[in-house]
Each structure stands twice: as C-alpha cells, then as structure tokens.
Design a protein around this motif. Sequence first.
Motif, PDB file in Angstrom:
ATOM      1  N   GLN A  24     -11.659  14.839  11.734  1.00  0.00           N
ATOM      2  CA  GLN A  24     -12.649  14.220  12.353  1.00  0.00           C
ATOM      3  C   GLN A  24     -12.623  12.812  12.721  1.00  0.00           C
ATOM      4  O   GLN A  24     -13.655  12.180  12.916  1.00  0.00           O
ATOM      5  CB  GLN A  24     -14.101  14.550  11.080  1.00  0.00           C
ATOM      6  N   GLY A  25     -11.518  12.273  12.386  1.00  0.00           N
ATOM      7  CA  GLY A  25     -11.411  10.780  12.844  1.00  0.00           C
ATOM      8  C   GLY A  25     -10.080  10.402  12.688  1.00  0.00           C
ATOM      9  O   GLY A  25      -9.298  10.924  11.917  1.00  0.00           O
ATOM     10  N   ARG A  26      -9.722   8.925  12.970  1.00  0.00           N
ATOM     11  CA  ARG A  26      -8.278   8.399  12.665  1.00  0.00           C
ATOM     12  C   ARG A  26      -8.222   8.087  10.962  1.00  0.00           C
ATOM     13  O   ARG A  26      -9.284   7.882  10.570  1.00  0.00           O
ATOM     14  CB  ARG A  26      -8.329   7.042  13.264  1.00  0.00           C
ATOM     15  N   ILE A  27      -7.156   8.441  10.799  1.00  0.00           N
ATOM     16  CA  ILE A  27      -6.994   8.365   9.210  1.00  0.00           C
ATOM     17  C   ILE A  27      -5.994   6.641   9.336  1.00  0.00           C
ATOM     18  O   ILE A  27      -5.092   6.683   9.915  1.00  0.00           O
ATOM     19  CB  ILE A  27      -6.086   9.277   8.789  1.00  0.00           C
ATOM     20  N   SER A  28      -6.185   6.093   8.300  1.00  0.00           N
ATOM     21  CA  SER A  28      -5.773   4.599   8.083  1.00  0.00           C
ATOM     22  C   SER A  28      -4.457   4.432   7.109  1.00  0.00           C
ATOM     23  O   SER A  28      -4.342   5.629   6.261  1.00  0.00           O
ATOM     24  CB  SER A  28      -6.935   3.721   7.618  1.00  0.00           C
ATOM     25  N   ILE A  29      -3.826   3.695   7.116  1.00  0.00           N
ATOM     26  CA  ILE A  29      -2.633   3.309   6.273  1.00  0.00           C
ATOM     27  C   ILE A  29      -3.362   3.154   4.921  1.00  0.00           C
ATOM     28  O   ILE A  29      -2.622   3.911   4.004  1.00  0.00           O
ATOM     29  CB  ILE A  29      -2.138   2.047   6.642  1.00  0.00           C
ATOM     30  N   GLU A  30      -4.494   2.461   4.901  1.00  0.00           N
ATOM     31  CA  GLU A  30      -5.064   2.299   3.388  1.00  0.00           C
ATOM     32  C   GLU A  30      -5.409   3.893   2.772  1.00  0.00           C
ATOM     33  O   GLU A  30      -5.285   3.730   1.709  1.00  0.00           O
ATOM     34  CB  GLU A  30      -6.399   1.399   3.578  1.00  0.00           C
TER      35      GLU A  30
END
Length: 529
Positions: A24-30
Amino acid sequence: MTIAVTDPGTAQPIASEDPVCFGQGRISIEQITAIARQQHAVSLSQQPSFVRRINAGVAFLDKLLQEDGVIYGVTTGYGDSVTVKVPLEQVYELPVHLIRFHGCGLGDYFSVEEGRAILATRLCSLTQGYSGVSFELLHQLTAYLNLNIVPRIPQEGSVGASGDLTPLSYVAACLIGERDVYYGDDIRPVADVLPLHQLQPLRLRPKEGLAIMNGTAVMTALACLAYQRAEYLTRLSSRITALASLALQGNSHHFDDILFSVKPHQGQNQVAAWIRADLNHVEHPRNSDRLQDRYSIRCAPHIIGVLRDALPWFKQTIENELNSANDNPIIDGIGEHVLHGGHFYGGHIAMVMDTMKTAVANLADLHDRQMALLMDTKFNHGLPANLSAATPERRYINHGFKAVQIGCSAWTAEALKLTMPASVFSRSTECHNQDKVSMGTIAARDCLRVLQLTEQVMAASLLAVQQAVQLRIAQGELCFNSLNSNIQHMLQQLQQQHPLVAEDRPLEYNLRQLVSQLQQQHWPLYQDT
C-alpha cells in the motif's frame, strides 16, 4: 492491530503492534531493518487496487497458458536455454527444477537478521504487483516472517544478474518445503517446521520460482542493513573525534562555524557542528607550539563529512531498488503485457555498496591515525606511553593499549584492502547470456565486512580515547565539569563498564562488548539532526 510473531529463542508467539504493511505504499530502509531485528511483524494490504493488481497478474498468466503463449521462464527454459520450448504438461515442474539446480551456494551462511531482511525485501518487490505471483505465495512469505521461519542461505554464488539467483533459490526452496531454516535456536529441515504451524509446502505456479529468484533482494537487503550501520558510524566518529581532540589538547577553533560557512557541504558542516557542540570551545594549556592540529583531528569533518553527504544518495537509491519490481519478465496483468527486460541487474546497489565501503573504510583509517597520535609520546602532548595508567613504579612492565593499536592497524589494513570495487569485476557467464553482470551482492558483502572491521577500530578507539580523557582529568589538565553534559554522561557510562587500564589485562571482552553496543546503537548520539 496485533500480529503474533515468534521469538527465535523460544519459538513462542510474541505481540507486535503496528505491523509493516506491504502493498500500500513505499517501504523504507528503517522498516526493513526493524523487520530484520524482529521489532515489527508484517501484513499485506487489503486495498482493492492492490488485490486487483495481484489477481490480474495471475489471471493474465493463466490466460496466456491456455492460449499456448510463449513466456520466458514459464513456457521456455532459463537464460541461454530460452530457445528451449517447454511442453505445457511440464510447466509446473519447471520452477522446481530452477530451484533445485541453483542449490549450489557455498561459503558462510547469512545470519537470521540478514535472512529476515532478505525475506522482507523480496516481499516488497513481489507486492509491487508486477511479478505474476499469487496471494498464496505472498501469504507464505508473510507467515515465514511472522513465525520467524528463516531460510538458511549461503552467502556465495551470486553475480548480481540475473539477480541473486542462487541465494534466493534457498528462499524459494523453503517455501516449497525443501532445505533448512533457522527456527528457534535450531537449524531444522523446513519440512519438519511447517506442520508445527499448520502450514503446507507451496506448489509454485509457473512464473513463481523465477519471480522469487530473479531479483536483487539479497544485495538490497544487505544494503538496507549496511546503510543503518554507516549512518550511525558518522555520529560515533564525530564523538570519538571530539574526545580525541580533548585528550590531545586540541584547538577547538578548527571546528568554528564561520570557518565552515565558507565550504558549504551540508554533511561536513553537520559533523563540524556536532564536534563543536561536544567541545564547547574548551581550551587548555598546550604542550606544543603547533598552531594547527594534525590532519586526523583538524580535517575530521572533511573525512567523516564525505560519508555523511553521501547518505541521502545512498538512501534514495537503495529505497528505489527496494520498492521496485526487479524480476524478469515483468507481468502487467491489468494492461495484459509481458515485458522482457533486465530489471534484475543490480548495478545501482553495486555502486552504492562500492562507494559506501570506501567512505566507511576512510573512517577506520581516520581513527587508526588518531590512535597513533594518542599512543606516541612524541605526539600526545604529555600523555603516558600507550595510554597506560600504571603508577610510576609499575610503568616498566605495563604496556596499556600497545597491542590494541596493533589490532587497529590490522583491522584498518583489511578494511582498506576490501575497498577494491567489486562492480568492475564483471564476468561473462552462463553461455555468454549473462555476459555483463553487476557483482552487487559481492559488493554488499564486502561492505558489511568493511563495516565490521571499522566498528572494531571505533570500539578500540572509544575505549582508548575515554582512557586518555580520564588521564587528563586525573592529571588536573582537564576539568570534568567543564565538559558538555552529553560527553560527561557517555564518559561515566564507559568508565563504569571499562575501568582504567592501570595493570595490563586482556581487553578482548571489553572490545567485543563495545562492538556489540555500537552495532545496537547503544548511545543516542546527536539527535538534533
């Protein structure tokens, strides 16, 4: 929302609030790092657009198979064998053969944390919705993460295009009930673990073996973990430099804000500001007529700042790769297109990792030079040789940090040796089909090793520099109460755990403890970024 995940030590469910939602959206490194460290569970989006995109890809592939369409890796062989047409009655066997013949990885195995990062990274790519995989596969990947069933993946065997084929074959194999996994404190056949959770081995659909394996998930997962460590090292390096300046009775004006305003590299200026705040323009009588400190002190912001300034580019590039569909072919189920290309090529991650490892190794070199100044009575402005805190009558037989400095030299040399860029060592392979490859996974593994070595140098430097500052205080040359409160708090913590080295003692345990603490980002450094 609470999702049950499994504690690796007990294999018992634990609660995880706010799972990371894929699709449902971008996933971050964190987020990838938090999943790798078992700080978050995972879930799949229920948004209608996501559900439609996944189902459309499956339906489109089924339609093409019914129409006897030619699809690479579905109705053809793999790689140079693309010209081999696979009979329709064998297309469901083809993914299993792909998985099995790639089961030839060697070398050390990725850790549980690295394996979890790899699973989460592959899930991120597949949930872009352009790989033609089913919800059954996505649910199985999600379950493995939440139950902490982690494939045991050999580190060696990928050239980084067609993606991470061999290491990712171990992910695919575990999904179909083959090979070994980390589970609890054990290494077990996955076939023995699945029944414990009422899970069945997957029967992969025709494109799904290729979709799991033909991508950049291993190198990208390692890059996510490397980024977090490198970012923290810029902070720790700044703190160690401030302590080294205090110990060497340095000139705090080397970090003046007016001085740095005329060279406006943002990261470099941030580092200078951190060191300036730590020093708070504390001045002391100097035992030298030198107006300028040596480069490893005076130029530290310029050295650390290179890495600090590169971090935004690293982050953007890693997260773009993370949030991409990077297998082949790309399946546009809604538009009904099969698009053959080379998104499995890991060139961007290779370049980031080759660049990062060079910048990180420079930090090891920086602190190795600072250590040399601290140890040597010709340069340390009145500190005892090798920072030994021995009493005068015991100074003849005590050697302080002499061997620790030798260790720093060894770790630094090894880190510098590994900065040779892996990305330039492309080899033509697989009957010259894969005739230009990225070597991104080798670059990422090199980077993690350089990080480990640099963390060892920094742990040793931190142990030594806190001893040097304590010696200055004991000699009446530095007033503890004049120091920045953050410096005071950190020194007190370090002194409680690591008393002064007055009589020689083994320091391995202290060093290992410090390495572990800095890898866990134990000290909250410079939060006002």
